[in-house]
Write an enzyme that holds these catalytic residues in place. Sequence first.
Site, PDB file in Angstrom:
ATOM      1  N   GLU A 317       0.848  -1.198   0.000  1.00 28.55           N
ATOM      2  CA  GLU A 317       0.000   0.000   0.000  1.00 28.55           C
ATOM      3  C   GLU A 317       0.882   1.247   0.000  1.00 28.55           C
ATOM      4  O   GLU A 317       0.604   2.199   0.725  1.00 28.55           O
ATOM      5  CB  GLU A 317      -0.923   0.019   1.213  1.00 28.55           C
ATOM      6  N   CYS A 401     -11.151   2.686   6.122  1.00 23.35           N
ATOM      7  CA  CYS A 401     -10.416   3.884   6.537  1.00 23.35           C
ATOM      8  C   CYS A 401     -10.661   5.079   5.632  1.00 23.35           C
ATOM      9  O   CYS A 401     -10.792   6.211   6.098  1.00 23.35           O
ATOM     10  CB  CYS A 401      -8.922   3.583   6.607  1.00 23.35           C
TER      11      CYS A 401
END
Lengths: 635, 635
Positions: A317, A401
Amino acid sequence: MSQYHPVRFVDVRLEGDFWKERLDTVLARTIPSQHKKLGEYGLLDSLKLPNPPPPLRFPRHPNGFTVQVFWDSDVGKWIEAAAYALSHRRDADIEARIEAIVDDFERAQAPDGYLNCWYLGREPEKRWSNLRDNHELYNAGHMLEGAIAYFETTGRRRWLDVMERYVEHIRATFGTGPGQKRGYCGHEEIELALVKLYHLTKDKKHLDLAAYFINERGQQPPHYFDIEREAREKQGWELQRYAQSNYEYSQSHKPVRQQDKVVGHAVRAMYLYTAMADLAVELNDAGLRKACETLWDDVMVTKMYITAGLGPSPHNEGFTYDYDLPNQTAYAETCASVALIFWAQRMLHLDLDGKYADVLETALYNGALAGLSRDGEHYFYMNPLESNGTPNRWDWHTCPCCTMNVSRLVASVGGYFVSTAPDGLAFHLYGGISSTLDVGGTKVAVREVSNYPWSGAVAIAIDPEAPKAFDVKLRVPGWCRSATISVNGQAVEAKVVNGYATIHRTWAKGDSIALDLPMPAERVFAHPAVVMDAGRVALKRGPLVYCIEEADNPGGTVQRFKLPRQSELAVRQRDDLFDGVVTLTAPATAIDEAEWNTLYRTAPPSEAPATLTALPYYLWANRGQGSMLVWIPEA
Amino acid sequence: MSQYHPVRFVDVRLEGDFWKERLDTVLARTIPSQHKKLGEYGLLDSLKLPNPPPPLRFPRHPNGFTVQVFWDSDVGKWIEAAAYALSHRRDADIEARIEAIVDDFERAQAPDGYLNCWYLGREPEKRWSNLRDNHELYNAGHMLEGAIAYFETTGRRRWLDVMERYVEHIRATFGTGPGQKRGYCGHEEIELALVKLYHLTKDKKHLDLAAYFINERGQQPPHYFDIEREAREKQGWELQRYAQSNYEYSQSHKPVRQQDKVVGHAVRAMYLYTAMADLAVELNDAGLRKACETLWDDVMVTKMYITAGLGPSPHNEGFTYDYDLPNQTAYAETCASVALIFWAQRMLHLDLDGKYADVLETALYNGALAGLSRDGEHYFYMNPLESNGTPNRWDWHTCPCCTMNVSRLVASVGGYFVSTAPDGLAFHLYGGISSTLDVGGTKVAVREVSNYPWSGAVAIAIDPEAPKAFDVKLRVPGWCRSATISVNGQAVEAKVVNGYATIHRTWAKGDSIALDLPMPAERVFAHPAVVMDAGRVALKRGPLVYCIEEADNPGGTVQRFKLPRQSELAVRQRDDLFDGVVTLTAPATAIDEAEWNTLYRTAPPSEAPATLTALPYYLWANRGQGSMLVWIPEA
């Protein structure tokens, strides 16, 4: 130079069409629908200790339900977003929902102040045993940010009290003193939250704890995550191999002051650098400032998408290597662009340089805003710069998130427009706000009116309660090459220094500034080392990056187009699209998709003249699935 | 039409320069160095039951050593590769090493015939409890292939006996009878190995067991992998969530006869389809044949790289959706191209159609061969079609499957050149072989001489022990538009039907055929739906796909080039490169990389005329790191 400080988000009203539409959508649709999803997916139930009901199976993962170690953070972040929204319009129903969550957190808190619902509900004996992976301090940070925002909006301090008790527990647990753990979180976040708590309370102990976490990070040997792992192995608690092959993933591969390359998980990196810049400001720490500047240059010169997306790779990520900016597979997590805005804002207050505001603006209008759908209830986690039509917005995510990161950003965006110093005001963003600000003890009402980002014509009214001499600094964006300024109708020659034009005068009621930022459509080219963009061009106008989307260019994938270098870009006001947007059109050529029945052939494709229509990137994927392209091949 | 059968690999001698060089390298360097790596990384030790020494930590994963559930298969595959190599040149040292491994396998085998060193050494109570993930039958398949090859080369049957006992255990364990498990392997492989055992033994029970595994696959409800999982959950053995979100990953989402889209893990898919085609031949099964043909069309029309690479995505090591063929991030595992060769060979013997041989040849000379370095000791697991210079060949891999797949392919490549029928011979590949074949009871010596793939001039000597009338079928590759044939110097008009020109005559000692396959350099274009290749062109000559590599085009990344449509492609014999290759050169333009100090800018890059040199793709990354490109942007 004077030190400029951000204004509080609660002190700025959004009035311009562009941001008012986004804010109204977030208020009316995003905040309520996110609460609904938190309920549907079990996040709210997970707080109901001591016996939380089992969570739902997550529909995209038929073989496993999910309870995530980071759920506390998502709930905290939703409250933060809701609190910002409440500052614009109080809402008893939303406040009751927040209070119900605060009830659960209060009930869940351990007698010693510890408060993590995953561990308390499932594995209480394992608390603080895996900082590397399990997000306990990260959760605490987001909960703390939520508690602060909720207090700032409503004055209610019950949850803030809970969180201050938790912070005391954390302070007792971590540090260099005897019996303390010399740990820090694998996912940075608490550091910047502790600085916010310091700003609220003015109690320096919170700054000290943030500085401890920052300074301890990456110290070795031994590495704290290794000490922890060995302890877990002794307990038989280490079931899985660490998925990451090195500590660059969490920016803990070396002490932060020695870090000079942006590495690892992009969101973690941005939260870390935000806190480093915060501490550089508050502690006047030259070492941290230097590290921040070095890291900033590294990401800007080699690692940022034109949309201010960050982190090309899904594997970590995050970041890979210089100039690795693939378009279709871009990870470019929404959270990373939101967090870049945080970092850029801190850098801007470390050094009032327009280069930081330029990036803040680019991230805001492109990489971050693309994460939220027009309807306010769909999201992108990843923000590719090219699509063959497969990805589509989702209404929730295993890891939610990004959903609350984009809603809290929109609901607090007013806080990024303007800053104050004892002897000045600085305008960073344009788009329609009003506020009453304090300049060296004088109240100054300001109203900034514009149709930005569609137009660069900006009017600013400056109304001090009494005449006063001070600076008004106006950001002239890096993309603007011929700004003009007048005060009360008189042209002003204001040299642009570090991206800001400064007007020093004695300001009095009724003064008005006219700022004009001409906004032609432009071609942008990437450094040739960005091999993915070689022979391609991107289109920009003002702060907006454009894309071509199949919805505006029907008849096949948009990758069929080539744009000649000499084609003129026409700017069109389109009232029929999304309540009014500006599109760009240009003569182009297009490959004919008809008559292909094999995958490969020696006969070249035929091409025909065509017109290409480009739309602001942040609006893509709001009209069903279809191909999209930012970097267009040149003919 | 007559049924053609493959010849045994041991019956074909490789004589042409191209394959002889590869074979010599595999014999001299690859086989010995692979044995060394098997030792260094603990794979050989892992067979030393009951107490295998702990394996080394794998250097690329500092936080965890690795013992893989599939290590038995890698050892089995190395023996298979070594056995093929031994058929060309016996080697007492290699044979001693194989015998030592057979000692270990023989010693490890359980009294009931079970033989899996992972389970026997670590978790004997869990055997056959997780077919979905743990590769037991896959391992058995590779070990069986190794045992068969070793027996065929050396006549030694000790390991074959061990494996036949294991196969009896497997037969007793799996099936539809009372008390049997109705399972099959999550990773197909044993099915095609059982067909090989049938070919060796002519015992139909092996075909029946293969057919059981094929026919049971994907039957539901309940799905066997769910039954298994529930049993593991009861035992507390299910520690990790299943990483894959559906059973398409293992092609078990529905019964194989109903499958019409190529899905999931690419290597698994190819091994499955190979066995399906095998059974379609052996059982004359129209349903399996139809399924194979449908799946073939699906992959050929929508899912294959121009190199015959398969599987764009690292997430499932496999397929995604139609026309998703990214270049820089291509997974295109070496094993998948090797396994495609297996499948194509089976399809070719189901239906002698040159389209199958065309793909076999493309995979052989491109997607598969690229996996082995020139020095024979470095590998690619992934085979991207574009690189910015970051990936490089490795000398071993956590999962070393590809290393032995490419060595066993090269060492057995002679087996793909020619097939026999009772009334004919069919030549599929060219490049220099000799063999003595049986055509309807008559021994026919054949020698095929050519400098293929550098030249398309092929001479074939046909020497029957006595004059005999039969067909000689010569494949005319799909890329060839003007083949000419002569027999004993006389031009022959042979119509090309389904990719083969048939010459029927009475052949006698001294007969010779001259086949000429003109081989111009060509441009190839991809279907416009392959958006990654839009506006780009690939270069081919004969069976070889070309690429541009930085080593031949110094001065920046090769992505700086654009190739005008009208530029002539010059064919050059280059004796200074890799013992002699043919390169292609063309006038092009190149972006100037100098004078860029920002990531993005509005000033367009400058371009200059340049010459571009292309090299066969299979040779890339043999001269250090550098950028590479197959699909070149057109000017």
